[in-house]
Every structure is written in structure tokens, then in C-alpha cells.
Write an enzyme that holds these catalytic residues in place. Structure first.
Site, PDB file in Angstrom:
ATOM      1  N   GLN A  87      14.799 -87.754-101.627  1.00  0.00           N
ATOM      2  CA  GLN A  87      13.868 -86.706-101.195  1.00  0.00           C
ATOM      3  C   GLN A  87      13.092 -87.160 -99.970  1.00  0.00           C
ATOM      4  O   GLN A  87      12.692 -88.311 -99.873  1.00  0.00           O
ATOM      5  CB  GLN A  87      12.878 -86.331-102.296  1.00  0.00           C
ATOM      6  N   LYS A 119       1.301 -75.135-102.626  1.00  0.00           N
ATOM      7  CA  LYS A 119       0.661 -75.161-103.938  1.00  0.00           C
ATOM      8  C   LYS A 119      -0.257 -73.940-104.011  1.00  0.00           C
ATOM      9  O   LYS A 119      -0.959 -73.619-103.034  1.00  0.00           O
ATOM     10  CB  LYS A 119      -0.126 -76.462-104.113  1.00  0.00           C
ATOM     11  N   TYR A 165      13.769 -76.625 -98.000  1.00  0.00           N
ATOM     12  CA  TYR A 165      12.911 -75.459 -98.237  1.00  0.00           C
ATOM     13  C   TYR A 165      11.458 -75.850 -98.073  1.00  0.00           C
ATOM     14  O   TYR A 165      11.074 -76.973 -98.327  1.00  0.00           O
ATOM     15  CB  TYR A 165      13.144 -74.841 -99.620  1.00  0.00           C
ATOM     16  N   SER A 218       5.011 -77.733-110.596  1.00  0.00           N
ATOM     17  CA  SER A 218       5.785 -76.639-109.990  1.00  0.00           C
ATOM     18  C   SER A 218       5.644 -75.347-110.784  1.00  0.00           C
ATOM     19  O   SER A 218       5.507 -74.268-110.203  1.00  0.00           O
ATOM     20  CB  SER A 218       7.275 -77.008-109.891  1.00  0.00           C
ATOM     21  N   MET A 235       7.461 -75.343 -99.177  1.00  0.00           N
ATOM     22  CA  MET A 235       6.715 -74.907-100.361  1.00  0.00           C
ATOM     23  C   MET A 235       5.217 -75.124-100.193  1.00  0.00           C
ATOM     24  O   MET A 235       4.781 -75.847 -99.291  1.00  0.00           O
ATOM     25  CB  MET A 235       7.224 -75.580-101.636  1.00  0.00           C
ATOM     26  N   ARG A 275       9.553 -93.527 -97.620  1.00  0.00           N
ATOM     27  CA  ARG A 275       9.077 -92.135 -97.580  1.00  0.00           C
ATOM     28  C   ARG A 275       8.682 -91.711 -96.169  1.00  0.00           C
ATOM     29  O   ARG A 275       8.848 -90.553 -95.802  1.00  0.00           O
ATOM     30  CB  ARG A 275       7.884 -91.955 -98.521  1.00  0.00           C
ATOM     31  N   HIS A 293       5.418 -85.273-112.137  1.00  0.00           N
ATOM     32  CA  HIS A 293       6.420 -84.820-111.162  1.00  0.00           C
ATOM     33  C   HIS A 293       7.293 -86.002-110.712  1.00  0.00           C
ATOM     34  O   HIS A 293       8.516 -85.918-110.699  1.00  0.00           O
ATOM     35  CB  HIS A 293       5.700 -84.191-109.961  1.00  0.00           C
TER      36      HIS A 293
HETATM   37  O1  76R Z   1       6.075 -92.436-107.126  1.00  0.00           O
HETATM   38  C1  76R Z   1       5.831 -92.099-105.951  1.00  0.00           C
HETATM   39  O2  76R Z   1       5.233 -92.779-105.114  1.00  0.00           O
HETATM   40  C2  76R Z   1       6.287 -90.794-105.494  1.00  0.00           C
HETATM   41  C3  76R Z   1       5.817 -89.739-106.408  1.00  0.00           C
HETATM   42  C4  76R Z   1       6.049 -88.434-105.705  1.00  0.00           C
HETATM   43  C5  76R Z   1       5.124 -87.712-104.930  1.00  0.00           C
HETATM   44  C6  76R Z   1       3.691 -88.073-104.562  1.00  0.00           C
HETATM   45  C7  76R Z   1       7.266 -87.677-105.739  1.00  0.00           C
HETATM   46  C8  76R Z   1       8.449 -88.085-106.375  1.00  0.00           C
HETATM   47  N1  76R Z   1       7.084 -86.518-105.026  1.00  0.00           N
HETATM   48  C9  76R Z   1       5.796 -86.510-104.519  1.00  0.00           C
HETATM   49  C10 76R Z   1       5.212 -85.529-103.741  1.00  0.00           C
HETATM   50 MN1  76R Z   1       8.382 -84.963-104.921  1.00  0.00          MN
HETATM   51  N2  76R Z   1       9.658 -83.404-104.843  1.00  0.00           N
HETATM   52  C11 76R Z   1       9.318 -82.108-104.538  1.00  0.00           C
HETATM   53  C12 76R Z   1      10.417 -81.258-104.840  1.00  0.00           C
HETATM   54  O3  76R Z   1      11.465 -77.864-106.326  1.00  0.00           O
HETATM   55  C13 76R Z   1      10.352 -78.271-106.742  1.00  0.00           C
HETATM   56  O4  76R Z   1       9.820 -77.869-107.812  1.00  0.00           O
HETATM   57  C14 76R Z   1       9.599 -79.238-105.911  1.00  0.00           C
HETATM   58  C15 76R Z   1      10.387 -79.760-104.732  1.00  0.00           C
HETATM   59  C16 76R Z   1      11.439 -82.065-105.303  1.00  0.00           C
HETATM   60  C17 76R Z   1      12.809 -81.625-105.765  1.00  0.00           C
HETATM   61  C18 76R Z   1      10.943 -83.420-105.318  1.00  0.00           C
HETATM   62  C19 76R Z   1      11.671 -84.537-105.718  1.00  0.00           C
HETATM   63  N3  76R Z   1       6.952 -83.828-104.011  1.00  0.00           N
HETATM   64  C20 76R Z   1       5.749 -84.272-103.542  1.00  0.00           C
HETATM   65  C21 76R Z   1       5.083 -83.195-102.844  1.00  0.00           C
HETATM   66  C22 76R Z   1       3.730 -83.273-102.163  1.00  0.00           C
HETATM   67  C23 76R Z   1       2.728 -82.671-103.099  1.00  0.00           C
HETATM   68  C24 76R Z   1       1.318 -83.119-102.875  1.00  0.00           C
HETATM   69  O5  76R Z   1       1.087 -84.103-102.161  1.00  0.00           O
HETATM   70  O6  76R Z   1       0.422 -82.468-103.465  1.00  0.00           O
HETATM   71  C25 76R Z   1       5.912 -82.097-102.934  1.00  0.00           C
HETATM   72  C26 76R Z   1       5.673 -80.720-102.358  1.00  0.00           C
HETATM   73  C27 76R Z   1       7.065 -82.496-103.674  1.00  0.00           C
HETATM   74  C28 76R Z   1       8.106 -81.670-104.005  1.00  0.00           C
HETATM   75  N4  76R Z   1       9.755 -86.095-105.932  1.00  0.00           N
HETATM   76  C29 76R Z   1       9.634 -87.406-106.319  1.00  0.00           C
HETATM   77  C30 76R Z   1      11.114 -85.773-105.989  1.00  0.00           C
HETATM   78  C31 76R Z   1      11.845 -86.939-106.413  1.00  0.00           C
HETATM   79  C32 76R Z   1      13.359 -86.999-106.567  1.00  0.00           C
HETATM   80  C33 76R Z   1      10.920 -87.942-106.633  1.00  0.00           C
HETATM   81  C34 76R Z   1      11.198 -89.359-107.106  1.00  0.00           C
HETATM   82  C35 76R Z   1      11.737 -90.153-105.941  1.00  0.00           C
HETATM   83  C36 76R Z   1      10.900 -91.315-105.624  1.00  0.00           C
HETATM   84  O7  76R Z   1      10.361 -91.952-106.549  1.00  0.00           O
HETATM   85  O8  76R Z   1      10.764 -91.607-104.429  1.00  0.00           O
END
Ligand code: 76R
Length: 273
Positions: A204, A168, A164, A242, A166, A149, A191
Site C-alpha cells: 500500500q 474520513k 482510489y 472504514s 478517500m 511508506r 486497520h
Molecule cells: O503500522 C503502521 O505503521 C501502518 C498502519 C497503517 C496506517 C497508519 C496502515 C496499514 N494504514 C494506515 C493509514 Mn492503510 N489502507 C487504506 C486502505 O479500502 C479501505 O477501506 C481503505 C483503503 C487500504 C486497502 C489500506 C491498506 N490507510 C491509512 C490511511 C490514512 C488515514 C489517517 O491517517 O487517518 C488511509 C486512508 C488508509 C487506507 N493499510 C495498512 C493497508 C495495509 C495493507 C496496511 C498494512 C501494511 C503495512 O503495515 O505497511
């Protein structure tokens, strides 16, 4: 008392730059001027694909979006990013470009789960809490999952990008920043579960930009099938994190450009090197 923020880990700084090209000025160059511009952009992205200081740069052709190219740069420091930005702007190719959107952020892993757990054992703000959380963050930093990451390397076959910004939401009754850490952890777990269903199809990169740019995060998704962008973003719109709290900025969709693609893209085959 204010709500407890999750601990975060940061890695590379990121600069996303969407630009338009002054095609008239490019065509007005003589053949050697065009050749020099093409050589410069090829050389820059060839040498910066994996620079010795760490990070990488890649170029994408933007489809629609009001831009021609999207440049994505990751570097260990702001200084290196800035040097690169200037180098590109000062090049002959760069002289033909006008930025339409730029975004500064840093790769971020939000440690919701660890923060919640530690908060159950020690009083937030206490020395014990800080010590225990720092130890958990240290542990996390060593895991391959978190390293990916913070220092993301995109699978070569994922040629498509979606970027993009974004945030909260902070509205009465819909304020992410006023929720308790347990609730935010639950929402982020849900999520993450949705995200994991796209393992191997979507890569991502989450970059944090609170205090650095206009929105709170940059989302950079890579895929081998552009429809997976539509699928995952649609599915996530229904996740509470979201659906209730997500606000989105401008979207850019692009196709990766390899250094050898430039002459054909610029219709400057005579300028190929
Ligand atoms: O398990 C983990 O350690 C990771 C969990 C995880 C976090 C903390 C995670 C997994 N994301 C995290 C944080 Mn994400 N993500 C997005 C979008 O379009 C939308 O509605 C949102 C845009 C996508 C498509 C996506 C995909 N993620 C975040 C954060 C920070 C928020 C915060 O800290 O408050 C944002 C803004 C965000 C947005 N997310 C995943 C994915 C995918 C594919 C995963 C699984 C991949 C993985 O396990 O590494």
C-alpha cells in the site's frame, strides 16, 4: 478544544493521471508519426523509471474505468512533478491524450501511536509536547518501515494497481475529526492489523491530499493477484475505521506497462524501436 491531529511525515509528491487516448488521431498519423509517438512514450517511461533526483514513474493500462492509461509519478518536489507533467503533455504521445482524472498528493505516514503516547506525557501544544513529538518523528523517520511508506519501491512482481481517493466522514455522530486521538489511534491500529494480514500480497502507498486535492487521501495498492484488491478492500469495509468513517471516490484498476509493451498495446509493431 479541537481534537489533536496526528503528527505526519511526508516524502515524495505523487501525481496520478488517468487519460484517454485519441485513437482516431493516432491512427491518422503516418507510420513515422506513430513510430515517433511510440518512441517518445517508451523513452519517457524508460528514463523516468528511476530518475536521478529520486522517485519514479510508471504507466498502467486501465481496465474499464473510463480511461486507457494511468500514469503514476512520485518526485521529491512539486516542481519536478510539474516539469514531468508538462514534458509528457508536450510530447507527441501526450498530444493524443486527454486527462479524465488527475490527483495530487504526497506520501504520508500518520504517527497516531507516537502522537497518543506523547500526549499522555505532555500537554498538547506545550513546548515540551512539541519537542517530544519532533524527537519521536525523527526516530520514526529513520526506521525502514516508515521510509518504505515515504519512499515506496514497488515489488517488481506486483503488476496490478488499484488507485482510489478517500476521505474520513464528517457527519453528526460520525465525525472522524472530532474523535479523540486515543480513539483514532485505536481505530488505525485495528486497520493496520487487518492490513498486515496482507503482508507480501498487497503493497500500500498512502498519500495525503488534504489541502492539495479534492479528497483527503489517495490509496494506491499494488498486488500480484488482482483479487487481493477485492479481498482487502472488502475486509476493510468491515473495520470500524472504514465502515463508519470511510468515504470513497473513483476506483481505477490497472496492469503495469513495461516500456517494451507499448508497440503491441498500440498495435504499432511497425513502430517498435
Ligand atoms: O503500522 C503502521 O505503521 C501502518 C498502519 C497503517 C496506517 C497508519 C496502515 C496499514 N494504514 C494506515 C493509514 Mn492503510 N489502507 C487504506 C486502505 O479500502 C479501505 O477501506 C481503505 C483503503 C487500504 C486497502 C489500506 C491498506 N490507510 C491509512 C490511511 C490514512 C488515514 C489517517 O491517517 O487517518 C488511509 C486512508 C488508509 C487506507 N493499510 C495498512 C493497508 C495495509 C495493507 C496496511 C498494512 C501494511 C503495512 O503495515 O505497511
Amino acid at each position: 478544544m479541537s481534537a489533536l491531529p496526528p503528527a505526519t511525515l511526508e516524502g515524495w509528491y505523487a501525481l496520478h493521471t488517468a487519460v484517454v487516448m485519441d485513437w482516431r488521431a493516432f491512427r491518422a498519423l503516418d507510420a513515422s508519426g506513430r513510430a515517433a509517438a511510440v518512441r517518445e512514450v517508451q523513452e519517457l517511461f524508460r528514463t523516468q523509471a528511476s530518475p536521478s533526483e529520486g522517485g519514479w514513474s510508471a504507466a498502467f493500462g486501465v481496465v474499464g474505468g473510463g480511461a486507457d492509461w494511468l500514469f503514476v509519478h512520485f518526485r521529491p518536489t512539486l516542481e519536478r512533478l510539474n516539469e514531468l507533467e508538462l514534458r509528457l503533455r508536450q510530447s507527441r504521445f501526450g498530444e493524443l491524450l486527454q486527462p479524465v482524472y488527475e490527483y495530487l498528493s504526497v506520501t504520508e505516514a500518520g504517527l497516531y501511536h507516537a502522537t497518543s503516547e506523547v500526549a499522555r506525557e505532555a500537554e498538547p501544544g506545550s513546548a515540551e509536547f512539541e519537542r517530544a513529538l519532533a524527537a519521536r518523528a525523527e526516530e520514526e523517520l529513520r526506521t525502514p518501515h516508515i521510509r518504505t511508506r515515504l519512499y515506496p519501491e514497488v515489488p517488481a512482481e506486483m503488476r496490478y494497481v488499484s488507485f482510489y481517493p478517500m476521505s474520513k466522514r464528517r457527519a453528526p455522530g460520525q465525525n472522524w475529526y472530532a474523535l479523540g486521538i486515543e480513539e483514532r489511534t485505536r481505530l488505525m491500529r485495528d486497520h493496520g492489523l487487518t492490513g498486515r494480514r496482507y503482508a507480501g500480497r498487497i503493497f500500500q502507498v498512502i498519500t495525503g491530499s488534504i489541502g492539495l486535492d479534492d479528497w483527503e487521501w489517495g490509496v494506491t495498492l499494488f498486488a500480484r493477484d488482482p483479487l487481493d484488491f477485492k479481498r482487502i478492500v472488502t475486509e476493510m469495509r468491515y473495520d470500524e475505521a472504514s465502515a463508519v468513517y470511510g468515504e470513497f471516490g473513483r476506483f481505477f484498476t490497472g496492469i503495469r506497462i513495461s516500456p517494451e509493451d507499448w508497440p503491441a498495446l498500440l498495435r504499432a509493431e511497425d513502430a517498435a524501436v
